[in-house]
Design an enzyme around this catalytic site. Structure first.
Site, PDB file in Angstrom:
ATOM      1  CG  HIS A  17      -1.937  -1.018   1.293  1.00 53.34           C
ATOM      2  ND1 HIS A  17      -2.114  -1.808   2.410  1.00 53.34           N
ATOM      3  CD2 HIS A  17      -2.871  -1.420   0.393  1.00 53.34           C
ATOM      4  CE1 HIS A  17      -3.105  -2.653   2.192  1.00 53.34           C
ATOM      5  NE2 HIS A  17      -3.577  -2.443   0.964  1.00 53.34           N
ATOM      6  CE  LYS A  41     -12.658  -6.916   2.613  1.00 56.33           C
ATOM      7  NZ  LYS A  41     -11.777  -6.059   1.846  1.00 56.33           N
ATOM      8  NE  ARG A  90      -2.461  -8.585  -4.915  1.00 56.51           N
ATOM      9  CZ  ARG A  90      -3.121  -8.485  -3.771  1.00 56.51           C
ATOM     10  NH1 ARG A  90      -2.471  -8.338  -2.647  1.00 56.51           N
ATOM     11  NH2 ARG A  90      -4.428  -8.548  -3.740  1.00 56.51           N
ATOM     12  CB  SER A 128      -4.227  -6.731   4.494  1.00 61.42           C
ATOM     13  OG  SER A 128      -3.973  -5.414   4.070  1.00 61.42           O
TER      14      SER A 128
END
Length: 157
Positions: A17, A41, A90, A128
């Site tokens: 990040h 979430k 990614r 994360s």
């Protein structure tokens, strides 16, 4: 560009990040880190904790603002006067997903652009989830996350 948004959950903020934020700050005068409040979430850190960790981790960067939001990202982008969203990718799976989101956002707000930044080789594998899992099992996350996150995880676990 004057203002861009980098949205995410940031649960917790990672070196990946931070790399994206650093690069975004070279593209725009103002980078708003849009920290998502998403009740569906299950996050380890609450919204306030995530904002504090981001503030600590980005002290060295200029033009960064951390603002929590809920609702539609395109509405928040309009409120902030953002010209573009910055999204990190990614690989091909991320790219496919981000292109779909970009298309939906373009329907909802035709003026809002999406800029996809490929991750660097040194951060492309970081997430994360990986940071939390490695830490939880006693691994060294010093290459994956800032010190403030390591300290916060120590308090959580």
């Amino acid at each position: 560009m004057k203002t861009v948004l980098l949205p995410g959950s940031f649960d917790p903020v990672t070196n990946g990040h931070l790399d994206l934020l650093s690069r975004a700050s070279c593209i725009a005068e103002r980078v708003v880190v849009a920290v998502a409040k998403n009740d569906t979430k299950n996050t380890l850190f609450d919204l306030q904790e995530r904002c504090v960790l981001l503030a600590q981790a980005t002290e060295h960067l200029e033009g960064i603002e951390i603002i929590p939001f809920s609702g539609l990202l395109v509405d928040f982008a309009k409120e902030q006067g953002a010209q573009a969203l910055i999204r990190g990718i990614r690989g091909a799976t991320d790219a496919d997903y981000e292109i779909q989101l970009s298309q939906v956002n373009k329907v909802l707000n035709p003026q809002l652009e999406t800029v996809l930044l490929a991750t660097t080789c040194s951060t492309g594998f970081i997430s994360s989830t990986i940071v939390k899992e490695v830490f939880k099992h006693g691994g060294d996350i010093s290459q994956l996350a800032p010190t403030c996150v390591q300290n916060a995880l120590a308090l959580k676990y």
